[in-house]
Every structure is written in structure tokens, then in C-alpha cells.
Write a protein that holds these residues in place. Structure first.
Motif, PDB file in Angstrom:
ATOM      1  N   VAL A   1       0.744  -0.905   0.020  1.00  0.00           N
ATOM      2  CA  VAL A   1       0.119   0.027   0.111  1.00  0.00           C
ATOM      3  C   VAL A   1       0.770   1.418  -0.005  1.00  0.00           C
ATOM      4  CG1 VAL A   1      -1.558   1.070   1.214  1.00  0.00           C
ATOM      5  CG2 VAL A   1      -1.952  -1.007   0.972  1.00  0.00           C
ATOM      6  N   LEU A   2       1.891   1.335   0.856  1.00  0.00           N
ATOM      7  CA  LEU A   2       2.869   2.354   0.947  1.00  0.00           C
ATOM      8  C   LEU A   2       3.615   2.683  -0.253  1.00  0.00           C
ATOM      9  CD1 LEU A   2       4.162   1.896   4.665  1.00  0.00           C
ATOM     10  CD2 LEU A   2       2.679   3.719   3.640  1.00  0.00           C
TER      11      LEU A   2
ATOM     12  N   PHE B   1       2.430   1.741  -3.472  1.00  0.00           N
ATOM     13  CA  PHE B   1       1.730   2.387  -4.432  1.00  0.00           C
ATOM     14  C   PHE B   1       1.438   3.871  -4.204  1.00  0.00           C
ATOM     15  CE2 PHE B   1      -2.668   3.477  -5.631  1.00  0.00           C
ATOM     16  CZ  PHE B   1      -2.702   3.377  -6.846  1.00  0.00           C
ATOM     17  N   LEU B   2       1.234   4.174  -2.786  1.00  0.00           N
ATOM     18  CA  LEU B   2       0.937   5.679  -2.376  1.00  0.00           C
ATOM     19  C   LEU B   2       1.813   6.556  -2.617  1.00  0.00           C
ATOM     20  CD1 LEU B   2      -1.263   5.020   0.896  1.00  0.00           C
ATOM     21  CD2 LEU B   2      -2.064   5.799  -1.526  1.00  0.00           C
ATOM     22  N   VAL B   3       3.016   5.887  -2.364  1.00  0.00           N
ATOM     23  CA  VAL B   3       4.367   6.886  -2.528  1.00  0.00           C
ATOM     24  C   VAL B   3       4.663   7.069  -3.901  1.00  0.00           C
ATOM     25  CG1 VAL B   3       7.031   7.038  -2.491  1.00  0.00           C
ATOM     26  CG2 VAL B   3       5.425   6.263  -0.381  1.00  0.00           C
ATOM     27  N   SER B   4       4.554   5.990  -4.915  1.00  0.00           N
ATOM     28  CA  SER B   4       4.543   6.253  -6.268  1.00  0.00           C
ATOM     29  C   SER B   4       3.523   7.105  -6.977  1.00  0.00           C
ATOM     30  CB  SER B   4       4.841   4.812  -6.781  1.00  0.00           C
ATOM     31  OG  SER B   4       5.639   3.846  -6.383  1.00  0.00           O
ATOM     32  N   LEU B   5       2.425   7.094  -6.498  1.00  0.00           N
ATOM     33  CA  LEU B   5       1.351   7.963  -7.020  1.00  0.00           C
ATOM     34  C   LEU B   5       1.579   9.502  -6.628  1.00  0.00           C
ATOM     35  CD1 LEU B   5      -1.404   7.552  -8.487  1.00  0.00           C
ATOM     36  CD2 LEU B   5      -2.552   7.553  -6.263  1.00  0.00           C
ATOM     37  N   VAL B   6       2.193   9.456  -5.411  1.00  0.00           N
ATOM     38  CA  VAL B   6       2.334  11.233  -5.066  1.00  0.00           C
ATOM     39  C   VAL B   6       3.680  11.912  -5.464  1.00  0.00           C
ATOM     40  CG1 VAL B   6       2.448  12.659  -3.082  1.00  0.00           C
ATOM     41  CG2 VAL B   6       0.666  10.614  -2.840  1.00  0.00           C
TER      42      VAL B   6
ATOM     43  N   LEU C   1       0.843   5.805 -11.303  1.00  0.00           N
ATOM     44  CA  LEU C   1      -0.313   4.965 -10.971  1.00  0.00           C
ATOM     45  C   LEU C   1       0.203   3.578 -11.646  1.00  0.00           C
ATOM     46  CD1 LEU C   1      -3.186   3.995 -10.536  1.00  0.00           C
ATOM     47  CD2 LEU C   1      -3.861   4.948 -12.691  1.00  0.00           C
TER      48      LEU C   1
ATOM     49  N   GLY D   1       3.451   2.348  -9.462  1.00  0.00           N
ATOM     50  CA  GLY D   1       2.963   2.053  -8.306  1.00  0.00           C
ATOM     51  C   GLY D   1       2.281   0.678  -8.173  1.00  0.00           C
TER      52      GLY D   1
ATOM     53  N   SER E   1       3.914  -2.460  -6.595  1.00  0.00           N
ATOM     54  CA  SER E   1       3.222  -2.896  -4.966  1.00  0.00           C
ATOM     55  C   SER E   1       2.781  -4.372  -5.219  1.00  0.00           C
ATOM     56  CB  SER E   1       2.169  -1.901  -4.707  1.00  0.00           C
ATOM     57  OG  SER E   1       1.393  -1.770  -6.106  1.00  0.00           O
TER      58      SER E   1
END
Length: 221
Positions: free
Chosen positions: A8-9, A11-16, A47, A50, A54
Motif C-alpha cells: 500500500v505504501l 503504491f501511495l508513494v509512487s502515486l504522489v 499509477l 505504483g 506494489s
């Protein structure tokens, strides 16, 4: 930290992070890249990357090293990560498939070659953070090189190949050709050592580049 939370982390870091990096570049360049375009490109890449990273849990976020690798790949080494993600996924999908076993916590995305495919078995390759064949033949060194040189890495590699190509051609049509005519050499062109993954005329061009000389000198597990 559980693997689920790490995924999850990642994915979120890659998205932001990528959109923020491209926004900074947009502002620093005086709008050479429109802010809206920067956000869209960063978000689309984030996206895709991530999701893949992930699902494979490529980064071990229970350690500081894993966080450092992820952040470097999405900031300083972002051009290499984008290049590898796009080209690697377009090319490697024909020869293998993403491997959770080989990618999990290893700091990169690994494609496992299909049975009968020599690409990924006899010849391994790493583009940015995307690899086919796993960690053999010094591939992890290329990953480290990209992280060290960041945005300079791809231009340096390209320039290196141009230089070694020119040197190979000049040698082949001049001194190499003379020595072959005199019977001193069997072939006019320069050849790489036997340990080189690529042989022949183009093998020397590949082997003589600084990144490969460095990688081979570091060992070939």
C-alpha cells in the motif's frame, strides 16, 4: 511491517511523488513543461509504476534502505525509472512475465524468462529498475549506477556507445584491417573477452563502455 502495508505504501508513494517532482521541474524551468501536463504525466506514470511495484512488493519498506531506494528511484533517478518502466514492460513481456519471487524486497521489478527463451537466461538486461533474468551477470550494479548518476545516466550510456562504436569502426577499417591482411590477427575488429555476455563486432562495443567495464570488474555472480 506486513507485506500488505508495504505494498500500500509503495503504491501511495509512487502515486504522489512523481507528480510533485515534475511540478518542481515545471516551476524551476519557468513553465517549459506546463504544470497541468506535469501533473498528468506524473500521475499516469505513478499509477502504473505504483501498481506494478506494489503488486510485486519490490521495495522492502521495513528497512531504511528500502525507503531510500524507492525515494531515489522516484526523484533523482526518475528519468531512468520512467525509461525502464516503459521500455522494459514493452519489450520484456514478450520474453517473460513479472516475478513476485525475484522482485519481492529486492528494489527492482524482475521479469522471469519463459522456458526456451535465451533472453533472460543467457543474456540478462536491466533498464532503470526493470530487469529480465534476475540478479546474475552484475545486473544489480547497473541498478546502482542509475541511482548514482540519476538524470546523467542515460545520456552517459548513450554517449559511451557512440564513442565505442566509432573506435571499433576506426580500428576495424585501419590498423585492424592491416594486421588481418598480414596474418597477425584472425579478425580485423576488436573482440571482447570470453566472459562478455555479447560477442563479436558489437560485443566489444558493448563491453568497452564504462558502465560495463565497471560492472564486470565488480564481479559476475
Amino acid at each position: 511491517m506486513s507485506k500488505t502495508l508495504q505494498s500500500v505504501l509503495i503504491f501511495l508513494v509512487s502515486l504522489v511523488v512523481p507528480p510533485l517532482v515534475l511540478m518542481v521541474i515545471s516551476l524551476a524551468s519557468g513553465g517549459a513543461l506546463a504544470p497541468a501536463v506535469a501533473l498528468i504525466i506524473g500521475a499516469v506514470f505513478g499509477l502504473g509504476y505504483g501498481l506494478e511495484a506494489s503488486l510485486l512488493c519490490s521495495y522492502e519498506l521495513s528497512t531504511g534502505q528500502g525507503w531510500l531506494e524507492l525515494l531515489v528511484d522516484l526523484t533523482w533517478s526518475l528519468p531512468n525509472t520512467v525509461f525502464g518502466f516503459i521500455i522494459g514492460n514493452i519489450v520484456y513481456v514478450w520474453f517473460g512475465s513479472p516475478s513476485r519471487t525475484d522482485s519481492d524486497g529486492q528494489g527492482w521489478i524482475v521479469f522471469s524468462p519463459r522456458p526456451g527463451s535465451s533472453f533472460g537466461r543467457k543474456v540478462l538486461q536491466t533498464l532503470g529498475t526493470v530487469n529480465i533474468g534476475g540478479a546474475g551477470q552484475h545486473e544489480k550494479m547497473h541498478l546502482l549506477q542509475a541511482r548514482i548518476f540519476g538524470p546523467l545516466y542515460l545520456p552517459f550510456v548513450g554517449a559511451s556507445y557512440v564513442v565505442t562504436f566509432i573506435l571499433q569502426v576506426l580500428w576495424t577499417v585501419t590498423l585492424g584491417a592491416i594486421l588481418k591482411l598480414l596474418g597477425v590477427r584472425q579478425k580485423a575488429h576488436l573482440e571482447p573477452p570470453a566472459r562478455s555476455a555479447v560477442g563479436g563486432f558489437f560485443g566489444w562495443i558493448y563491453y568497452a563502455t564504462p558502465i560495463e567495464l565497471w560492472a564486470y570488474a565488480s564481479g559476475n555472480p
